[in-house]
Write an enzyme that holds these catalytic residues in place. Sequence first.
Site: not given
Ligand code: 26W
Length: 793
Positions: A335, A523-524, A529, A631, A635
């Site tokens: 992701h 978004k976060r 971003k 995503t 929406k």
């Molecule tokens: C280890 C800490 C950590 C936790 C969560 C690192 C990274 C993450 C995720 C990868 C963050 C995340 O939510 N990624 C998002 O995933 C979505 C679903 O596929 C994508 O649409 C977003 O672009 C992506 O940032």
Amino acid sequence: MLIEKSLLKSKIENQVGVLFNKSIDEANEFEIYQGLSKALLETISKNWLETRKKYETGKQAFYFSAEFLMGRALGNNLINLGLDKEVKEILKEIGFDLNSVEATEEDAGLGNGGLGRLAACFMDSLVTLNLPGQGYGIKYKNGIFKQKIVDGFQVETPETWLRYGDVWTICRPCEEVVVEFGDGKVRAVPYDMPVIGYGTKNVNTLRLWEAKAMEELNLKAFNDQDYDEALKDVNAAEDISRILYPNDSTNEGKKLRLKQQYFFTSASLQDIIRKFKKIHGTDFEKLPEFVSIQLNDTHPVIAIPELMRILCDVEGLLWNDAWAIAQKTFAYTNHTILSEALEKWWIGLYEEVVPRIFQITQRIHFQFLDLLEEKFPKDKERRERMSIIQGNLIHMAWLAIYGSFATNGVAALHTDILKHIELKEWYELFPERFLNKTNGITQRRWLLEANPELSKLITELIGDKWITDFSQMKNLEKYVADEKVTDRFLEIKSEKKKQLAQFIEKTQGIKINPDSIFDIQIKRLHEYKRQLLNILHILDLYYRLKENPNMEIHPVTYIFGAKSAPGYMRAKGTIRLINEVAQIINNDPEIKDMIKVVFIENYNVSSAALLFPAADISEQISTAGKEASGTGNMKFMINGALTFGTLDGANVEIVEEAGIENNYIFGLKVEDIEELKKKGYDPHVPYEKTKGLKRVVDALIDGTLNDEGTGLYKELYDSLLKGASWHKPDQYFVLEDFEDFRKTQEKINKDFADRKVWAKKAWINISNGGKFSSDRTIEEYAKEIWKIASQKI
Ligand code: 26W
């Protein structure tokens, strides 16, 4: 119909009596919420059981995810069950308003952002398609923190969705398992949440594990009056499922997080194997014929060595046989390409927490080195680059690719970047393993539930098939020239904007103009971003309006919603900055409400449902190449907002579907950035030469803006112009993209005035959103990765 109205009504009364020993006229809204939910649970209970039985014997897919950002359940379940109208009437008869009852439910916020919400949309699609798929995760006692804004600063307070228990989950004590760590054992207690599909009797399951100590109390210590000691083990065990890590950008390498990962993957695998054995005995070569496990990012990748442990140590298989099985069972989704988010565990910690798993991981590592030697003899550098264990660190993404049969990215551009840049050598080694699965979202929650007004119009025009077959949306396109239709769209949009304005006034006391452009970025909060780009532009617009009060613009309301990781100072600085700029602009009488800025406190799934339908402009302005998919962009699109964005993530596919001329694309592309980096990027160039840019950047440090002595704005300034030990200045190209950002905003502002042309563009976006249903995504996973077929009860 699932249940007669009068029967449901009596069930609700009955449940309120059982749960609270109250009659309906004594109950409050929250009690009605609980009674109603339990009555619904009772209603679906037979179907749930039947679904479980039906799935037991065939192939099933299991979605392992550390996050499920489900939001509220009641409203969604009512719609999926087709009972929303009846229940509204029932509640009215007994003196309650359904919306207010729904509002008493806490969000199940068991996720940070996109990755967790994607898992939730997938659950909805799986069951609606009658697919045998189940989620496995953690029942965090505290989900994502509640955000308060105090003097413009983010303050985190604990989230407590389980304060009064959760009516939707049921505990299954008889399926408890034990998970063993280096320092002792804990019990994993399963809680099942029903996942209710739209227009189907199937009910799928999301199983969430809670950690419990082996003994509820150390009685000896208690009797000796050592109360801390008496609860020490209890607390240590319960800590494992106590809290969701509020971070989606950096790998923290924390012991507790590793414990969480091993805890839920070990429990889930034990569960799967036990059920497999019940049907198939110890015929484990058959495991991949009956089980596919999707690893949602690297967080559950420790499942790979754990399955090896179970197969070899517990079930007595030979290593090579077990490895062949494991590799055919797992698939991995990537992701993110942000290197700071790719999980790597320090071997000392890993060995301490899961000593046996460490040995197994080492063996996998050496086995992989042998494979590399065979394919690329004596290529020492390649070996160093690709080693699963490198120096002191275990690379979980490498382990995932090697230990699985499929690796997928989440949008076409993202997968391309994985194949040709980030994971180039891995793609060379295993080309057949790499796939793309462009993300999607469920139209049931994000259109049908969030925007009943637009849904009604769509159904009037093309029937209701779109609810389960989103490709039907294309049939709307022929109405693009029908002004009666596009005018109705504009009325609906205006209504949704009014509703949002009311919510904002009620919750935050800010009055906004529903006729202004609603330009929304939710978004976060992360540097890539580029909320900073957005707010710097707003400040520039403000200064230009002050200089030139006769400047003609259409009034515009900029709306932000974002949580920052608690320790991420630049993100927190950006939140403070947005709030300060909002204060300045909103309170300046000279601006006469031409611009308003709103920061939505505690952005979550529930407030998202109000925001997407009300947007005119969807801000998707990440640095090209950095947003894996996004995503939220989808929406917005299906609710008729136009995308203002870079060619990044799924934006690329959005404009491919809806036409670049119906959206607003700006900024550097992936190739431009590559080239600029090669040439050498100096942010001082745009800083000096872009008119007005210096003024807003300098405002961060010249006393114009005030961060209360925290140093947060200086940090932002330095990130743009000085860089830091770990990065070059302006690594996300905020300054370079500023000019094009502003030009494109100006165009949007002009174009908005022609309401008819604008409505057509929005309509074309809605009509071409079909691709972005998570039903399509899940069908692809089911056919191409999991090989599962629908099993309707
Ligand atoms: C280890 C800490 C950590 C936790 C969560 C690192 C990274 C993450 C995720 C990868 C963050 C995340 O939510 N990624 C998002 O995933 C979505 C679903 O596929 C994508 O649409 C977003 O672009 C992506 O940032």
